[in-house]
Design a protein around this motif. Sequence first.
Motif, PDB file in Angstrom:
ATOM      1  N   PHE A  33      13.404  -4.218  -0.098  1.00 56.83           N
ATOM      2  CA  PHE A  33      13.589  -2.778   0.085  1.00 56.83           C
ATOM      3  C   PHE A  33      14.151  -2.491   1.474  1.00 56.83           C
ATOM      4  O   PHE A  33      15.031  -1.647   1.632  1.00 56.83           O
ATOM      5  CB  PHE A  33      12.284  -2.021  -0.137  1.00 56.83           C
ATOM      6  CG  PHE A  33      11.936  -1.815  -1.581  1.00 56.83           C
ATOM      7  CD1 PHE A  33      12.755  -1.064  -2.415  1.00 56.83           C
ATOM      8  CD2 PHE A  33      10.795  -2.367  -2.120  1.00 56.83           C
ATOM      9  CE1 PHE A  33      12.447  -0.864  -3.749  1.00 56.83           C
ATOM     10  CE2 PHE A  33      10.470  -2.178  -3.445  1.00 56.83           C
ATOM     11  CZ  PHE A  33      11.298  -1.422  -4.270  1.00 56.83           C
ATOM     12  N   LYS A  34      13.652  -3.189   2.499  1.00 55.46           N
ATOM     13  CA  LYS A  34      14.153  -2.990   3.863  1.00 55.46           C
ATOM     14  C   LYS A  34      15.634  -3.347   3.965  1.00 55.46           C
ATOM     15  O   LYS A  34      16.380  -2.714   4.691  1.00 55.46           O
ATOM     16  CB  LYS A  34      13.334  -3.804   4.861  1.00 55.46           C
ATOM     17  CG  LYS A  34      11.974  -3.204   5.136  1.00 55.46           C
ATOM     18  CD  LYS A  34      11.201  -3.976   6.171  1.00 55.46           C
ATOM     19  CE  LYS A  34       9.871  -3.304   6.418  1.00 55.46           C
ATOM     20  NZ  LYS A  34       9.055  -4.020   7.393  1.00 55.46           N
ATOM     21  N   VAL A  75      11.008   2.777   4.183  1.00 56.39           N
ATOM     22  CA  VAL A  75      10.065   1.757   3.712  1.00 56.39           C
ATOM     23  C   VAL A  75       8.995   1.561   4.770  1.00 56.39           C
ATOM     24  O   VAL A  75       9.296   1.546   5.963  1.00 56.39           O
ATOM     25  CB  VAL A  75      10.775   0.400   3.481  1.00 56.39           C
ATOM     26  CG1 VAL A  75       9.809  -0.643   2.958  1.00 56.39           C
ATOM     27  CG2 VAL A  75      11.965   0.541   2.571  1.00 56.39           C
ATOM     28  N   ASP A  76       7.733   1.418   4.326  1.00 56.92           N
ATOM     29  CA  ASP A  76       6.691   0.959   5.239  1.00 56.92           C
ATOM     30  C   ASP A  76       6.059  -0.283   4.618  1.00 56.92           C
ATOM     31  O   ASP A  76       6.631  -0.876   3.699  1.00 56.92           O
ATOM     32  CB  ASP A  76       5.690   2.065   5.588  1.00 56.92           C
ATOM     33  CG  ASP A  76       4.748   2.472   4.467  1.00 56.92           C
ATOM     34  OD1 ASP A  76       4.736   1.825   3.399  1.00 56.92           O
ATOM     35  OD2 ASP A  76       4.005   3.454   4.648  1.00 56.92           O
ATOM     36  N   ALA A 130      11.252   9.972  -4.955  1.00 58.42           N
ATOM     37  CA  ALA A 130      10.057   9.280  -5.450  1.00 58.42           C
ATOM     38  C   ALA A 130       9.533   8.365  -4.360  1.00 58.42           C
ATOM     39  O   ALA A 130      10.297   7.808  -3.578  1.00 58.42           O
ATOM     40  CB  ALA A 130      10.386   8.469  -6.700  1.00 58.42           C
ATOM     41  N   VAL A 131       8.214   8.241  -4.329  1.00 57.07           N
ATOM     42  CA  VAL A 131       7.542   7.290  -3.458  1.00 57.07           C
ATOM     43  C   VAL A 131       6.825   6.316  -4.381  1.00 57.07           C
ATOM     44  O   VAL A 131       6.076   6.745  -5.257  1.00 57.07           O
ATOM     45  CB  VAL A 131       6.513   7.988  -2.539  1.00 57.07           C
ATOM     46  CG1 VAL A 131       5.801   6.974  -1.671  1.00 57.07           C
ATOM     47  CG2 VAL A 131       7.185   9.031  -1.680  1.00 57.07           C
ATOM     48  N   HIS A 137       5.867   4.459   9.467  1.00 54.67           N
ATOM     49  CA  HIS A 137       4.585   3.833   9.781  1.00 54.67           C
ATOM     50  C   HIS A 137       3.512   4.212   8.773  1.00 54.67           C
ATOM     51  O   HIS A 137       2.576   3.457   8.550  1.00 54.67           O
ATOM     52  CB  HIS A 137       4.147   4.182  11.203  1.00 54.67           C
ATOM     53  CG  HIS A 137       5.143   3.713  12.222  1.00 54.67           C
ATOM     54  ND1 HIS A 137       5.412   2.379  12.447  1.00 54.67           N
ATOM     55  CD2 HIS A 137       5.960   4.398  13.035  1.00 54.67           C
ATOM     56  CE1 HIS A 137       6.343   2.273  13.370  1.00 54.67           C
ATOM     57  NE2 HIS A 137       6.699   3.481  13.746  1.00 54.67           N
ATOM     58  N   ASN A 138       3.615   5.390   8.178  1.00 58.68           N
ATOM     59  CA  ASN A 138       2.700   5.784   7.102  1.00 58.68           C
ATOM     60  C   ASN A 138       3.468   6.684   6.152  1.00 58.68           C
ATOM     61  O   ASN A 138       3.332   7.909   6.174  1.00 58.68           O
ATOM     62  CB  ASN A 138       1.452   6.479   7.644  1.00 58.68           C
ATOM     63  CG  ASN A 138       0.389   6.586   6.576  1.00 58.68           C
ATOM     64  OD1 ASN A 138       0.679   6.568   5.379  1.00 58.68           O
ATOM     65  ND2 ASN A 138      -0.860   6.708   6.999  1.00 58.68           N
ATOM     66  N   LEU A 139       4.274   6.065   5.337  1.00 53.35           N
ATOM     67  CA  LEU A 139       5.189   6.765   4.447  1.00 53.35           C
ATOM     68  C   LEU A 139       4.460   7.679   3.477  1.00 53.35           C
ATOM     69  O   LEU A 139       4.824   8.838   3.313  1.00 53.35           O
ATOM     70  CB  LEU A 139       6.035   5.736   3.697  1.00 53.35           C
ATOM     71  CG  LEU A 139       7.132   6.249   2.808  1.00 53.35           C
ATOM     72  CD1 LEU A 139       8.076   7.158   3.571  1.00 53.35           C
ATOM     73  CD2 LEU A 139       7.903   5.086   2.214  1.00 53.35           C
ATOM     74  N   LEU A 140       3.420   7.180   2.828  1.00 49.57           N
ATOM     75  CA  LEU A 140       2.700   7.989   1.844  1.00 49.57           C
ATOM     76  C   LEU A 140       2.143   9.254   2.483  1.00 49.57           C
ATOM     77  O   LEU A 140       2.334  10.357   1.971  1.00 49.57           O
ATOM     78  CB  LEU A 140       1.577   7.175   1.187  1.00 49.57           C
ATOM     79  CG  LEU A 140       0.782   7.919   0.128  1.00 49.57           C
ATOM     80  CD1 LEU A 140       1.662   8.272  -1.069  1.00 49.57           C
ATOM     81  CD2 LEU A 140      -0.408   7.082  -0.326  1.00 49.57           C
ATOM     82  N   GLU A 141       1.477   9.113   3.609  1.00 49.44           N
ATOM     83  CA  GLU A 141       0.893  10.278   4.282  1.00 49.44           C
ATOM     84  C   GLU A 141       1.954  11.289   4.685  1.00 49.44           C
ATOM     85  O   GLU A 141       1.797  12.496   4.468  1.00 49.44           O
ATOM     86  CB  GLU A 141       0.095   9.841   5.512  1.00 49.44           C
ATOM     87  CG  GLU A 141      -0.547  11.006   6.240  1.00 49.44           C
ATOM     88  CD  GLU A 141      -1.292  10.584   7.496  1.00 49.44           C
ATOM     89  OE1 GLU A 141      -1.521  11.455   8.341  1.00 49.44           O
ATOM     90  OE2 GLU A 141      -1.627   9.395   7.631  1.00 49.44           O
TER      91      GLU A 141
END
Length: 185
Positions: A5-6, A35-36, A55-56, A96-100
């Motif tokens: 992904f990176k 990407v994290d 989308a995540v 560093h915190n993609l979802l959050e």
Amino acid sequence: MNEIFKRFCGSGKLIAVYHEDSKPDTFDLGTVLCVDDDFVLMQLLSLDGCYDGIAVFSIAEVARIEVDTQYVAKLNTLMGRLQQEVGGWQPAANEHNLLESVLLEIKRTKRLATIMLCSSAESVLGTIEELGSDWLSVRQIDDYGRPDGICYFQTADIASIYCNSAAEQRIECLIIASQHDALDR
């Protein structure tokens, strides 16, 4: 998968992502935005080569990635023929915190989102009401655009989030129509 992904992050290259729990011929197609260590943020395309939200995905839920396939070549052709710039809403993402960071942006902008939960075929459609340190609440919306209670769950149970896709946009249209109908009464 994280390194793959990176490799494609920010390149604009179209990739197909197949998920562990999906049917073999079902995938999401788009470009990698961020990407994290645990999640990837993608801008998605529809089957017609048009913008279809973001989308995540949990990287752990990804079964395989395909690039340079005939299908992707077809979509590149469609996009060129349509002369359409892929665009649309994109959350500010923190690698560093993609979802959050995506959850905070969806909550801040009051966007409708579909949240898929791990280890089940369950999804929650609605707007994020509260974000705790390891949980969130979603004001659920049914398929007709009507309120359907509040759901609480842990952020660790999130497999993927879809936002601003054609599916969410259809529900948003129904919500707006019902608000107009209520005003007309």
